[in-house]
Design a protein around this motif. Structure first.
Motif, PDB file in Angstrom:
ATOM      1  N   ILE A  27     -12.765 -29.072  21.275  1.00  0.00           N
ATOM      2  CA  ILE A  27     -11.324 -28.805  21.260  1.00  0.00           C
ATOM      3  C   ILE A  27     -10.593 -30.107  20.964  1.00  0.00           C
ATOM      4  CG2 ILE A  27     -11.117 -26.717  22.626  1.00  0.00           C
ATOM      5  CD1 ILE A  27     -10.830 -28.272  25.095  1.00  0.00           C
ATOM      6  N   PHE A  28      -9.471 -29.965  20.256  1.00  0.00           N
ATOM      7  CA  PHE A  28      -8.788 -31.148  19.750  1.00  0.00           C
ATOM      8  C   PHE A  28      -7.484 -31.397  20.479  1.00  0.00           C
ATOM      9  CE2 PHE A  28     -11.434 -29.407  16.471  1.00  0.00           C
ATOM     10  CZ  PHE A  28     -12.093 -30.515  15.985  1.00  0.00           C
ATOM     11  N   GLN A  29      -6.925 -32.546  20.171  1.00  0.00           N
ATOM     12  CA  GLN A  29      -5.713 -32.967  20.849  1.00  0.00           C
ATOM     13  C   GLN A  29      -4.503 -32.118  20.501  1.00  0.00           C
ATOM     14  OE1 GLN A  29      -4.797 -37.054  20.226  1.00  0.00           O
ATOM     15  NE2 GLN A  29      -2.793 -36.929  21.149  1.00  0.00           N
ATOM     16  N   GLU A  30      -4.365 -31.791  19.218  1.00  0.00           N
ATOM     17  CA  GLU A  30      -3.137 -31.179  18.738  1.00  0.00           C
ATOM     18  C   GLU A  30      -3.248 -29.662  18.760  1.00  0.00           C
ATOM     19  OE1 GLU A  30      -0.146 -32.068  17.440  1.00  0.00           O
ATOM     20  OE2 GLU A  30      -0.457 -34.085  18.225  1.00  0.00           O
ATOM     21  N   PRO A  31      -2.823 -29.003  19.822  1.00  0.00           N
ATOM     22  CA  PRO A  31      -2.935 -27.549  19.812  1.00  0.00           C
ATOM     23  C   PRO A  31      -2.022 -26.937  18.758  1.00  0.00           C
ATOM     24  CG  PRO A  31      -1.732 -28.247  21.733  1.00  0.00           C
ATOM     25  CD  PRO A  31      -2.171 -29.488  21.028  1.00  0.00           C
ATOM     26  N   MET A  32      -1.042 -27.733  18.286  1.00  0.00           N
ATOM     27  CA  MET A  32      -0.088 -27.204  17.319  1.00  0.00           C
ATOM     28  C   MET A  32      -0.712 -27.086  15.929  1.00  0.00           C
ATOM     29  SD  MET A  32       2.569 -26.686  19.044  1.00  0.00           S
ATOM     30  CE  MET A  32       2.901 -27.031  20.758  1.00  0.00           C
ATOM     31  N   THR A  33      -1.638 -27.975  15.607  1.00  0.00           N
ATOM     32  CA  THR A  33      -2.157 -27.977  14.247  1.00  0.00           C
ATOM     33  C   THR A  33      -3.597 -27.493  14.149  1.00  0.00           C
ATOM     34  OG1 THR A  33      -2.749 -30.273  14.533  1.00  0.00           O
ATOM     35  CG2 THR A  33      -0.688 -29.838  13.416  1.00  0.00           C
ATOM     36  N   SER A  34      -4.273 -27.257  15.274  1.00  0.00           N
ATOM     37  CA  SER A  34      -5.675 -26.906  15.131  1.00  0.00           C
ATOM     38  C   SER A  34      -5.942 -25.400  15.094  1.00  0.00           C
ATOM     39  CB  SER A  34      -6.523 -27.595  16.203  1.00  0.00           C
ATOM     40  OG  SER A  34      -5.909 -27.546  17.440  1.00  0.00           O
ATOM     41  N   LEU A  35      -4.877 -24.595  15.180  1.00  0.00           N
ATOM     42  CA  LEU A  35      -5.049 -23.159  14.942  1.00  0.00           C
ATOM     43  C   LEU A  35      -4.483 -22.831  13.560  1.00  0.00           C
ATOM     44  CD1 LEU A  35      -3.927 -21.674  18.366  1.00  0.00           C
ATOM     45  CD2 LEU A  35      -6.225 -21.573  17.435  1.00  0.00           C
ATOM     46  N   ASN A  36      -5.090 -21.875  12.890  1.00  0.00           N
ATOM     47  CA  ASN A  36      -4.608 -21.480  11.568  1.00  0.00           C
ATOM     48  C   ASN A  36      -3.341 -20.631  11.701  1.00  0.00           C
ATOM     49  OD1 ASN A  36      -4.218 -20.347   9.039  1.00  0.00           O
ATOM     50  ND2 ASN A  36      -6.405 -20.251   8.614  1.00  0.00           N
ATOM     51  N   PRO A  37      -2.219 -21.091  11.129  1.00  0.00           N
ATOM     52  CA  PRO A  37      -0.949 -20.391  11.364  1.00  0.00           C
ATOM     53  C   PRO A  37      -0.844 -19.017  10.684  1.00  0.00           C
ATOM     54  CG  PRO A  37      -0.643 -22.172   9.787  1.00  0.00           C
ATOM     55  CD  PRO A  37      -2.048 -22.289  10.295  1.00  0.00           C
ATOM     56  N   VAL A  38      -1.677 -18.739   9.682  1.00  0.00           N
ATOM     57  CA  VAL A  38      -1.532 -17.465   8.984  1.00  0.00           C
ATOM     58  C   VAL A  38      -2.534 -16.409   9.444  1.00  0.00           C
ATOM     59  CG1 VAL A  38      -0.463 -18.489   6.954  1.00  0.00           C
ATOM     60  CG2 VAL A  38      -2.939 -18.222   7.022  1.00  0.00           C
ATOM     61  N   LEU A  39      -3.373 -16.737  10.421  1.00  0.00           N
ATOM     62  CA  LEU A  39      -4.285 -15.737  10.985  1.00  0.00           C
ATOM     63  C   LEU A  39      -3.884 -15.433  12.410  1.00  0.00           C
ATOM     64  CD1 LEU A  39      -7.770 -17.040   9.774  1.00  0.00           C
ATOM     65  CD2 LEU A  39      -6.386 -15.220   8.786  1.00  0.00           C
TER      66      LEU A  39
END
Lengths: 327, 344
Positions: free
Chosen positions: A96-108
């Protein structure tokens, strides 16, 4: 307990025409089953690059693992082919990474992202994967898990996204979870929730955790064992109690002294002078020598090895050499 | 509801007689609402209550710390004080004058020189295309201060005051590390010889060893120039270190305001207690680990805040009353203000 991950003399270099930067320069880490090991250091100390090297996700071209071993469950991961390594990532070791904002795919949707992992690694049917995804979301504390599957990441707050990341990381029951600054971007009350949850994981599922952080408060709360890094090298390793009771390396001492306390006496903070050296301006001797308050002649000419101490502790400092009196 | 704070004087700090007339800044019931506009006609369909009742005052030479989680309105409060945002309601009283509705021109001629700001991100707050010299020259030009020769001398001495080398003035920001850039930001704030500095998360982007350097520098400067700080931070341990008085904000509301010693020793508001217990602490020899209050759930949206007390949805001690009635922000002990139904 048996050793799960044993990293030996890992070396990751960034090679360009002008120079070679030794981002990770001979790191040893060993993690037992169900243990939480914290990798601590300031920005630029090479802690994230160490974790990416374990997962073989070093940015390429440029970065290259040039030496060492990553023994996981009896195999050297560095000898695996890319196709075999892909079966390890997300399955046996997840991250798991630091940036929860950028590590999930926004279009899925959340559901699509969690089931993808299960369908790929566990070859589950759509329905099985969906049921498992609901279970996982409940596990990380979402009461309305069913509806959440259809939500897109932008609808969730930072803490919720980080919990979704953890659910995804836990989906295949990994033996090792690498958490790179998992709570740094979160508020303290949410951080407390996530840390509580990670502690449960190690108890409930015996998952080992490699926690990468710069926050010594977090380390003190969740880790069993601590590895302190400075400028690409390990400078001290110790179990957590002894490290906080009696830090040995002057860098560790400096780090602990520079934290403002939330209880007890208020004193002037002791800062460490100067900055972390740039990779192309490494000092000739001990890498901490230019900032060290206890520096002496020998430190300026050669870099000490890790010197074994009592209780399995190790410290990279000439102050602790045979014949020298401890400070 | 005027907080007359009775803060202990820090030894060795700006040695002046502390009387109530020494209050340099007073914020009364400050509110800042942002309209939500939708559609092509840009109709206002709602408001975000970013700040919905902030009260505090600070004396000359002292530091008020404002803490809270992201979205609690602490930064908006700071920016509204310096009038980067127009306040929706409430008063900002600086040195006895109400500056909450001064015109931009009047602000610039009288107030802006006196109140300066230090920003969080040392990478974004310095113009990358300007040398340090021209970054520090600009405030002199805007405010028409000093002769040309004096300006150049001042720039060098300012750099030295913040622990950099005077010869750095011909260099560009990218040549410096985060900690050094934050020093440049501080030097820029000092150019106009301000009395009040609003520091918005000045150390949260820095590593701990560097963070300590900057906090020490800010303390030294306060002593040397008698500065007053409004120190905005999410880090309770840092605020405890630097502030004399601490205000805790939640969802735009000031929940508790007290002298530092009182707040950390005996927090009254359940939110303050939860916040304090959530801070991970490096263990110390012989110190017992503290009991934890882990709050459930997330921060509600400021566009649709809960009725009654805004904290009741997450409060471990919520009562029926809390859902309906907004608790008043009242003094419970000398200088210790709290907005909570538990203390009536």
């Amino acid at each position: 307990m048996s050793v799960l991950l044993d990293v030996k003399n890992l070396q990751t270099h960034f090679i360009s025409k002008k120079q070679t930067v030794k981002a990770v320069d001979g790191i040893d880490i060993s993690i037992k089953k169900g243990e939480t090991v914290a990798l601590v250091g300031e920005s630029g100390s090479g802690k994230s690059m160490t974790s990416l090297s374990i997962m073989q996700l070093v940015p390429s071209p440029g970065g290259e693992i040039v030496g060492g071993e990553v023994n996981f469950n009896g195999r050297d991961l560095l000898k695996l082919k890319e196709k075999e390594m892909r079966k390890v990532r997300g399955n046996e070791i997840s991250m798991i990474f630091q940036e929860p904002m950028t590590s999930l795919n926004p279009v899925l949707t959340i559901g699509e992202q969690i089931t993808e992992v299960l369908r790929y690694h566990k070859k589950m049917s759509k329905e099985q994967a969906r049921r498992r995804a609901v279970e996982l979301l409940k596990l990380v504390g979402f009461s309305r898990a069913e509806e959440m599957l259809k939500d897109y990441p932008h609808r969730l707050s930072g803490g919720m996204r980080q919990r979704v990341m953890i659910a995804m990381a836990m989906s295949c029951d990994p033996k090792l979870l690498i958490a790179d600054e998992p709570t740094t971007a979160l508020d303290v009350t949410i951080q407390a929730q996530i840390l509580e949850f990670m502690k449960n994981l190690t108890h409930q599922f015996e998952t080992a955790i490699l926690l990468i952080t710069h926050d010594l408060g977090v380390v003190s709360e969740v880790a069993d064992h601590v590895v302190v890094m400075y400028a690409g090298q390990v400078v001290e390793t110790s179990d957590v109690e002894r490290l906080f009771d009696e830090p040995k390396h002057p860098y560790t001492q400096g780090l602990l002294n520079s934290i403002p306390a939330i209880e007890g006496e208020i004193e002037r903070l002791q800062s460490i002078k100067g900055n972390v050296p740039l990779p192309d301006e490494m000092p000739a001797g001990c890498r901490f020598a230019p900032r060290c308050p206890k520096v002496f002649d020998k430190c300026l000419t050669s870099n000490p090895e890790l010197i074994p101490q009592e209780q399995g502790r190790k410290v990279r400092c000439y102050l602790y050499e045979e014949g020298e009196d401890a400070v | 509801m005027t907080p007359e704070m009775n803060t202990a004087v820090k030894s060795g700090r700006a040695q002046q007689e502390k009387t109530s007339s020494d209050v340099i800044l007073e914020v009364k019931d400050l509110k800042k609402h942002f309209p939500i506009k939708t559609g092509i006609l840009q109709r206002t369909t709602g408001v975000i209550k970013a700040v919905d009742g902030a009260h505090f005052s600070v004396k000359r030479g002292e530091t008020i710390g404002i803490v809270g989680e992201s979205g609690c309105g602490k930064s908006t409060t700071g920016r509204t004080i310096i009038r980067l945002y127009e306040p929706t309601e409430g008063k900002i009283i600086y040195k006895g004058n109400d500056i909450s509705h001064l015109k931009e021109k009047e602000m610039r001629s009288s107030i802006r020189r006196d109140i300066q700001m230090i920003f969080q991100d040392p990478f974004a707050s310095l113009n990358p295309r300007k040398t340090l010299g021209s970054i520090l020259y600009e405030p002199f030009k805007v405010h028409n201060l000093h002769s040309e020769k004096e300006r150049q001398e001042k720039i060098e001495s300012l750099l030295e005051i913040v622990g950099l080398d005077g010869s750095f003035k011909s260099r560009y920001p990218h040549e410096f590390s985060g900690g050094q850039r934050q020093r440049i930001g501080i030097a820029r704030a000092l150019t106009t010889q301000p009395e009040l500095i609003i520091a918005d998360e000045p150390v949260s982007a820095l590593d701990v060893s560097i963070q300590a350097q900057i906090i020490n520098l800010m303390e030294d400067l306060q002593e040397e120039f008698g500065l007053t700080y409004v120190f905005i931070s999410h880090d309770l341990s840092v605020v405890r270190h630097i502030a004399d008085t601490v205000g805790v904000m939640y969802l735009g509301n000031m929940m508790e305001l007290a002298p530092k010693e009182d707040l950390y020793r005996e927090p009254l508001h359940p939110y303050t207690r939860a916040l304090l217990s959530a801070v991970p602490v490096p263990r110390q020899k012989g110190v017992k680990t503290r009991e934890k209050v882990v709050l459930k759930g997330d921060l509600p949206s400021p566009s649709n805040p809960p009725s009654g007390c805004v904290f009741h949805t997450r409060c471990p001690e919520a009562m029926e009353e809390c859902k309906k009635v907004v608790p008043a922000f009242e003094e419970k002990k000398s200088g210790h203000y709290v907005a909570c139904h538990l203390y009536k």
